[in-house]
Design a protein around this motif. Structure first.
Motif, PDB file in Angstrom:
ATOM      1  N   ASP A 137       0.818  -1.210   0.000  1.00 35.22           N
ATOM      2  CA  ASP A 137       0.000   0.000   0.000  1.00 35.22           C
ATOM      3  C   ASP A 137       0.852   1.260   0.000  1.00 35.22           C
ATOM      4  N   SER A 138       2.002   1.182   0.665  1.00 38.22           N
ATOM      5  CA  SER A 138       2.886   2.348   0.758  1.00 38.22           C
ATOM      6  C   SER A 138       4.331   1.892   0.596  1.00 38.22           C
ATOM      7  N   LYS A 139       5.071   2.546  -0.296  1.00 35.18           N
ATOM      8  CA  LYS A 139       6.454   2.139  -0.516  1.00 35.18           C
ATOM      9  C   LYS A 139       7.349   3.314  -0.902  1.00 35.18           C
ATOM     10  N   GLU A 140       6.853   4.545  -0.689  1.00 29.75           N
ATOM     11  CA  GLU A 140       7.670   5.709  -0.996  1.00 29.75           C
ATOM     12  C   GLU A 140       8.900   5.763  -0.090  1.00 29.75           C
ATOM     13  N   GLN A 141       8.732   5.308   1.139  1.00 25.90           N
ATOM     14  CA  GLN A 141       9.841   5.222   2.079  1.00 25.90           C
ATOM     15  C   GLN A 141      10.018   3.768   2.498  1.00 25.90           C
ATOM     16  N   PHE A 142      11.243   3.380   2.791  1.00 29.19           N
ATOM     17  CA  PHE A 142      11.519   1.983   3.111  1.00 29.19           C
ATOM     18  C   PHE A 142      10.770   1.548   4.369  1.00 29.19           C
ATOM     19  N   GLY A 143      10.740   2.419   5.380  1.00 29.66           N
ATOM     20  CA  GLY A 143      10.031   2.084   6.611  1.00 29.66           C
ATOM     21  C   GLY A 143       8.556   1.876   6.375  1.00 29.66           C
ATOM     22  N   ALA A 144       7.951   2.704   5.535  1.00 31.95           N
ATOM     23  CA  ALA A 144       6.537   2.559   5.213  1.00 31.95           C
ATOM     24  C   ALA A 144       6.289   1.239   4.472  1.00 31.95           C
ATOM     25  N   ALA A 145       7.219   0.854   3.616  1.00 28.61           N
ATOM     26  CA  ALA A 145       7.095  -0.415   2.902  1.00 28.61           C
ATOM     27  C   ALA A 145       7.143  -1.592   3.870  1.00 28.61           C
ATOM     28  N   LEU A 146       8.018  -1.512   4.866  1.00 29.82           N
ATOM     29  CA  LEU A 146       8.111  -2.590   5.864  1.00 29.82           C
ATOM     30  C   LEU A 146       6.852  -2.652   6.716  1.00 29.82           C
ATOM     31  N   MET A 147       6.289  -1.484   7.034  1.00 31.05           N
ATOM     32  CA  MET A 147       5.039  -1.454   7.781  1.00 31.05           C
ATOM     33  C   MET A 147       3.934  -2.100   6.956  1.00 31.05           C
ATOM     34  N   SER A 148       3.897  -1.801   5.676  1.00 27.77           N
ATOM     35  CA  SER A 148       2.876  -2.336   4.794  1.00 27.77           C
ATOM     36  C   SER A 148       2.993  -3.846   4.633  1.00 27.77           C
ATOM     37  N   VAL A 149       4.211  -4.342   4.438  1.00 29.01           N
ATOM     38  CA  VAL A 149       4.376  -5.785   4.268  1.00 29.01           C
ATOM     39  C   VAL A 149       4.070  -6.512   5.575  1.00 29.01           C
ATOM     40  N   SER A 150       4.320  -5.870   6.711  1.00 28.35           N
ATOM     41  CA  SER A 150       3.985  -6.477   8.005  1.00 28.35           C
ATOM     42  C   SER A 150       2.488  -6.677   8.132  1.00 28.35           C
ATOM     43  N   GLU A 151       1.729  -5.684   7.700  1.00 27.94           N
ATOM     44  CA  GLU A 151       0.266  -5.784   7.757  1.00 27.94           C
ATOM     45  C   GLU A 151      -0.243  -6.876   6.826  1.00 27.94           C
ATOM     46  N   ILE A 152       0.326  -6.950   5.629  1.00 29.29           N
ATOM     47  CA  ILE A 152      -0.106  -7.951   4.656  1.00 29.29           C
ATOM     48  C   ILE A 152       0.192  -9.354   5.149  1.00 29.29           C
ATOM     49  N   ILE A 153       1.419  -9.582   5.560  1.00 35.81           N
ATOM     50  CA  ILE A 153       1.836 -10.938   5.902  1.00 35.81           C
ATOM     51  C   ILE A 153       1.223 -11.408   7.213  1.00 35.81           C
ATOM     52  N   LEU A 202      16.674  -4.111   9.481  1.00 33.54           N
ATOM     53  CA  LEU A 202      16.948  -3.583   8.144  1.00 33.54           C
ATOM     54  C   LEU A 202      17.300  -2.098   8.160  1.00 33.54           C
ATOM     55  N   GLY A 203      17.719  -1.590   9.305  1.00 33.07           N
ATOM     56  CA  GLY A 203      18.311  -0.261   9.374  1.00 33.07           C
ATOM     57  C   GLY A 203      17.360   0.908   9.321  1.00 33.07           C
ATOM     58  N   VAL A 204      16.106   0.707   9.697  1.00 34.79           N
ATOM     59  CA  VAL A 204      15.126   1.797   9.717  1.00 34.79           C
ATOM     60  C   VAL A 204      14.926   2.262  11.155  1.00 34.79           C
ATOM     61  N   LYS A 205      14.807   3.570  11.361  1.00 31.56           N
ATOM     62  CA  LYS A 205      14.510   4.098  12.693  1.00 31.56           C
ATOM     63  C   LYS A 205      13.050   3.819  13.014  1.00 31.56           C
ATOM     64  N   SER A 206      12.823   2.829  13.836  1.00 28.67           N
ATOM     65  CA  SER A 206      11.453   2.395  14.118  1.00 28.67           C
ATOM     66  C   SER A 206      10.630   3.486  14.789  1.00 28.67           C
ATOM     67  N   GLU A 207      11.285   4.372  15.538  1.00 25.81           N
ATOM     68  CA  GLU A 207      10.548   5.434  16.229  1.00 25.81           C
ATOM     69  C   GLU A 207       9.911   6.426  15.255  1.00 25.81           C
ATOM     70  N   ASP A 208      10.348   6.421  14.001  1.00 27.58           N
ATOM     71  CA  ASP A 208       9.726   7.289  12.996  1.00 27.58           C
ATOM     72  C   ASP A 208       8.369   6.754  12.542  1.00 27.58           C
ATOM     73  N   TYR A 209       8.102   5.488  12.840  1.00 31.22           N
ATOM     74  CA  TYR A 209       6.871   4.859  12.351  1.00 31.22           C
ATOM     75  C   TYR A 209       6.015   4.259  13.470  1.00 31.22           C
ATOM     76  N   LEU A 210       6.629   3.941  14.594  1.00 33.32           N
ATOM     77  CA  LEU A 210       5.916   3.264  15.669  1.00 33.32           C
ATOM     78  C   LEU A 210       6.087   4.005  16.987  1.00 33.32           C
ATOM     79  N   GLU A 211       5.034   4.008  17.794  1.00 33.71           N
ATOM     80  CA  GLU A 211       5.068   4.611  19.115  1.00 33.71           C
ATOM     81  C   GLU A 211       4.854   3.533  20.172  1.00 33.71           C
TER      82      GLU A 211
END
Length: 258
Positions: A137-153, A202-211
């Motif tokens: 659903d979202s892949k403009e940023q790598f972290g957003a892509a990982l969030m999206s694949v987490s939801e799918i899988i 995978l080297g993403v700052k999780s605090e930018d996407y998760l609280e």
């Protein structure tokens, strides 16, 4: 080395209570376990409890035979349950981290297949994840892509774990939930755990996407059985993604080496 099977059983029970009773402890466990994600949940938990800094653990014979590395004198093995013993006998086996080994002076050193993420790998990894798990659903940023694949899988695989959880909620904070609400809580706790583990590995700052508030349901898994259900699902699902990322990254590294 740990003295006996009973000691490690008690250590496991202490560790599983600790990591699910505190969100920060759960996050630290996820972060540290990303380096050894191929291990089953119970082994990851014991590795974390005994050597949280471990980056690559293997039995001594594998270090010796496959990589020509020697375990340092005095190094303490990481005890885990040995499930390969027939007749239900209880025995431990031991891992050693790469930091507890050194290259043999008599044999040629062999490369160790430990991979790491680089910014230039992000686009190929995203493409590989989409090819395997479906459009993100979202892949403009790598972290957003990982969030999206987490939801799918998580959505695609959680039903495989729901029945076991539903039979083992006695005595937990989940006990009074009906099946529908139990599924909602389980899905959120697993999805956020998978996403955090992927980002940290995978080297993403999780605090930018998760609280911290995203992990609120983790504390509901407050018994050995429910915590195990959360851990097994989270780590097995995350492994699917990390296996794909590893395959892609290693292929890119081989091209670079050429």
């Amino acid at each position: 080395m740990a003295s006996n099977y009973e000691d490690i059983t008690l250590l496991y029970e202490k560790a599983i209570r600790k990591v699910t009773s505190n969100i920060s402890a759960w996050q630290e466990f996820l972060k540290c376990s990303g380096h050894n994600y191929k291990l089953p949940f119970d082994e990851l938990l014991l590795v974390y409890e005994q050597k949280s800094s471990a980056k690559a653990v293997l039995p001594i014979e594998i270090w010796n035979r496959a990589f020509n590395r020697i375990v340092n004198r005095g190094s303490k093995g990481i005890a885990v349950f040995d499930k390969a013993i027939p007749d239900g006998r209880q025995r431990l086996k031991y891992y050693f981290d790469i930091s507890d080994t050194h290259a043999s002076e008599k044999l040629p050193e062999k490369s160790i297949p430990v991979w790491s993420m680089k910014p230039e790998y992000e686009k190929p990894v995203i493409e590989a994840l989409e090819n395997t798990f479906g459009e993100l659903d979202s892949k403009e940023q790598f972290g957003a892509a990982l969030m999206s694949v987490s939801e799918i899988i998580t959505g695609d695989n959680l039903d495989d774990y729901m029945d076991d959880l539903g039979l083992n909620t006695d005595g937990s904070f989940l006990e009074e939930l009906d099946k529908e609400n139990l599924c909602v809580v389980y899905r959120q706790a697993v999805c956020v755990s998978v996403a955090y583990m992927l980002m940290e590995r995978l080297g993403v700052k999780s605090e930018d996407y998760l609280e911290l508030s995203d992990f609120v349901y983790v504390a509901e898994f407050n018994t050995k059985a429910t915590a195990g259900a959360l851990g097994v699902a989270s780590f097995e699902i995350a492994k699917m993604v990390l296996d794909e990322a590893e395959k892609t990254i290693k292929a890119l590294q081989r091209e670079e080496n050429k």
